[in-house]
Design a protein around this motif. Structure first.
Motif, short mmCIF file in Angstrom:
data_model
loop_
_atom_site.label_atom_id
_atom_site.label_comp_id
_atom_site.label_asym_id
_atom_site.label_seq_id
_atom_site.Cartn_x
_atom_site.Cartn_y
_atom_site.Cartn_z
N THR A 1 54.80 32.42 41.05
CA THR A 1 54.48 31.21 40.29
C THR A 1 53.00 31.12 39.92
O THR A 1 52.59 30.20 39.22
N LEU A 2 52.20 32.09 40.39
CA LEU A 2 50.75 32.04 40.17
C LEU A 2 50.38 32.90 38.96
O LEU A 2 50.37 34.14 39.06
N PRO A 3 50.06 32.30 37.83
CA PRO A 3 49.77 33.09 36.63
C PRO A 3 48.52 33.95 36.76
O PRO A 3 48.39 34.97 36.08
N GLU A 4 47.59 33.56 37.64
CA GLU A 4 46.35 34.34 37.78
C GLU A 4 46.51 35.52 38.72
O GLU A 4 45.62 36.37 38.85
N SER A 5 47.66 35.65 39.39
CA SER A 5 47.89 36.72 40.36
C SER A 5 48.19 38.04 39.66
O SER A 5 48.81 38.07 38.59
N SER A 6 47.77 39.15 40.30
CA SER A 6 48.15 40.49 39.84
C SER A 6 49.50 40.89 40.42
O SER A 6 50.00 41.97 40.13
N HIS A 7 50.05 40.03 41.29
CA HIS A 7 51.36 40.25 41.90
C HIS A 7 51.40 41.58 42.66
O HIS A 7 52.31 42.39 42.49
N ASP A 8 50.36 41.77 43.46
CA ASP A 8 50.20 43.02 44.20
C ASP A 8 50.01 42.68 45.68
O ASP A 8 49.35 41.70 46.02
N PHE A 9 50.60 43.50 46.56
CA PHE A 9 50.47 43.23 48.00
C PHE A 9 49.01 43.29 48.45
O PHE A 9 48.52 42.39 49.13
N GLY A 10 48.31 44.35 48.06
CA GLY A 10 46.94 44.52 48.52
C GLY A 10 45.96 43.55 47.91
O GLY A 10 45.06 43.05 48.59
N LYS A 11 46.12 43.26 46.63
CA LYS A 11 45.17 42.40 45.93
C LYS A 11 45.42 40.90 46.18
O LYS A 11 44.48 40.11 46.17
N ASN A 12 46.67 40.54 46.38
CA ASN A 12 47.01 39.11 46.39
C ASN A 12 47.67 38.62 47.66
O ASN A 12 47.15 37.72 48.33
N ILE A 13 48.81 39.18 48.00
CA ILE A 13 49.60 38.61 49.09
C ILE A 13 48.90 38.76 50.44
O ILE A 13 48.77 37.79 51.20
N ILE A 14 48.42 39.95 50.76
CA ILE A 14 47.80 40.15 52.08
C ILE A 14 46.56 39.29 52.25
O ILE A 14 46.43 38.57 53.26
N PRO A 15 45.59 39.29 51.31
CA PRO A 15 44.41 38.43 51.51
C PRO A 15 44.75 36.96 51.64
O PRO A 15 44.03 36.21 52.31
N SER A 16 45.85 36.53 51.03
CA SER A 16 46.17 35.09 51.05
C SER A 16 46.78 34.63 52.37
O SER A 16 46.86 33.42 52.62
N ILE A 17 47.21 35.56 53.23
CA ILE A 17 47.92 35.14 54.44
C ILE A 17 47.22 35.49 55.74
O ILE A 17 47.63 35.01 56.80
#
Length: 406
Positions: free
Chosen positions: A216-232
């Motif tokens: 749902t995040l339009p600014e995300s690259s939708h990548d595990f390393g770039k987005n999901i891991i740093p966010s959690i």
């Protein structure tokens, strides 16, 4: 491991391996004579007793799909709930190609949810290594983790190409940067950094929630390393799992064969007396598609010509007919004709090297015919003029379908 589902990401373009990836996906590129790159990840799954595998493809997947169909589905019994399924992009959720590693899994979330796994192991299909994923899952459960990331120690120079982690005394991740310009070293060792291997274990429901949130995040690259891991990492239990190498050598073996030069060196390493990667270890076998082919044959033994190979890997169906092979990897059903010389080279399947032809530091793709008396790898300027790819280290690549004029 019955409640574990493996997802193998096998959809990358592999553009740095051009022209070897001109007609095939990177995981389908031959390696070590008999194998394909993806065979190492899939062998790790079977040897780890993971029997439910989804392979997500995208670019030029026909060769990879055929290889898995012919060589891998016989190992698993669907009637017992075991399977290996190749899933192309279905655009079930989005009309776009996969935007990143997380998006690739998200677009196939329906297939994952159908299996109702407890844990999802996410793997890359384009690295060469041996690893027991069951130990990774066991560590994940012991730590009551939401996510566990397999970690490898690399030099600071190499670390710029990885996700780099900082951990506390219990290996809980307290910092993460994707491909940093200045990687943070391991405490007490200023020359090494702890890098993500791109191997993840998620609690399934947690993974599904995070994928849906990220989508749902339009600014995300939708990548595990770039987005999901740093966010959690600051809010969830995220741990590192130091790489345990099942290759059982003095040095841990892991290779990203993402460039022509790294691919070339990793193959030639296999021809040494004591190679860093052991392909002959039956306790951790590497499986592949093994078609019915005759054994290799070496013919002619006279003063003027002698068929032979030294410090080399020679695959099934090969005929060395009065030629000579040195420190090379020869793919299935290739033929080396009389007086030909193949030195420090890699031949894929069904390559024909004509009489008195000479190859040095050359990779030759499938079905290429090297004309009689032709030389490659001896005059790099001439090889470039001919249209062959020549790397910075002087490796020459002859692409599939190349029409070589003598």
């Amino acid at each position: 491991m019955k409640d574990v589902l493996a997802v193998v990401l096998a959809g990358g373009k592999g553009s740095r391996l051009e022209p070897l990836t001109r007609d095939r996906a990177k995981p389908a590129v031959p390696f070590g004579g008999n194998y394909r790159i993806i065979d190492f990840t899939l062998s790790n799954c079977l040897n780890s007793d993971i029997r439910k595998i989804l392979v997500l493809t995208q670019y030029k997947a026909m060769s990879l799909d055929r290889h898995i169909t012919l060589g891998w589905r016989s190992y698993l019994c669907r009637e017992l709930g075991e399977f290996i399924d190749v899933i192309p992009p279905q655009q079930r959720i989005d009309e776009k190609w996969y935007q990143g590693t997380a998006d690739a899994v998200y677009q196939n979330i329906y297939a994952l949810e159908q299996e109702r796994p407890k844990h999802v192991v996410i793997l890359a299909g384009d690295h060469i290594y041996k690893m027991d994923y069951s130990k990774l899952v066991a560590s994940h459960e012991e730590n009551n983790a939401d996510l566990t990331i397999a970690a490898l120690q690399v030099s600071l120079e190499e670390a710029t190409q990885f996700g780099v982690m900082q951990v506390d005394a219990e290996n809980r991740i307290i910092g993460f940067e994707e491909k940093p310009a200045k990687p943070k070293p391991i405490p007490g060792n200023p020359n090494l950094a702890m890098a993500s291997m791109g191997i993840y274990v998620f609690n399934a429901h947690f993974l599904f929630d995070e994928l849906c949130k990220d989508a749902t995040l339009p600014e995300s690259s939708h990548d595990f390393g770039k987005n999901i891991i740093p966010s959690i990492i600051n809010s969830r239990r995220v741990y590192a799992f130091p790489f345990l190498d099942e290759n059982r050598k003095a040095q841990a073996y892991w290779r990203d064969v993402g460039t022509i030069d790294s691919y070339f060196e990793a193959n030639l390493e296999l021809t040494t007396v004591d190679p860093p990667l052991n392909l002959y270890d039956m306790e951790w076998p590497v499986r592949t598609h093994q078609p019915s082919q005759p054994p290799a044959k070496f013919v002619f033994d006279s003063d003027d010509r002698r068929g032979g190979a030294h410090d080399s890997i020679v695959s099934s169906g090969v005929i060395v007919s009065g030629g000579h092979v040195t420190r090379s990897v020869i793919g299935p059903q290739s033929k080396i004709h009389s007086y030909a010389e193949v030195d420090e080279s890699i031949l894929f399947g069904r390559v024909s090297v004509g009489r008195r032809a000479k190859l040095r530091r050359t990779i030759v793709d499938k079905d290429v015919v090297i004309p009689e008396g032709f030389e490659i790898g001896y005059d790099l300027a001439l090889d470039r003029k001919r249209g062959f790819t020549v790397t910075e280290s002087g490796v020459v690549v002859v692409a599939r379908g190349e029409n070589i004029l003598s």
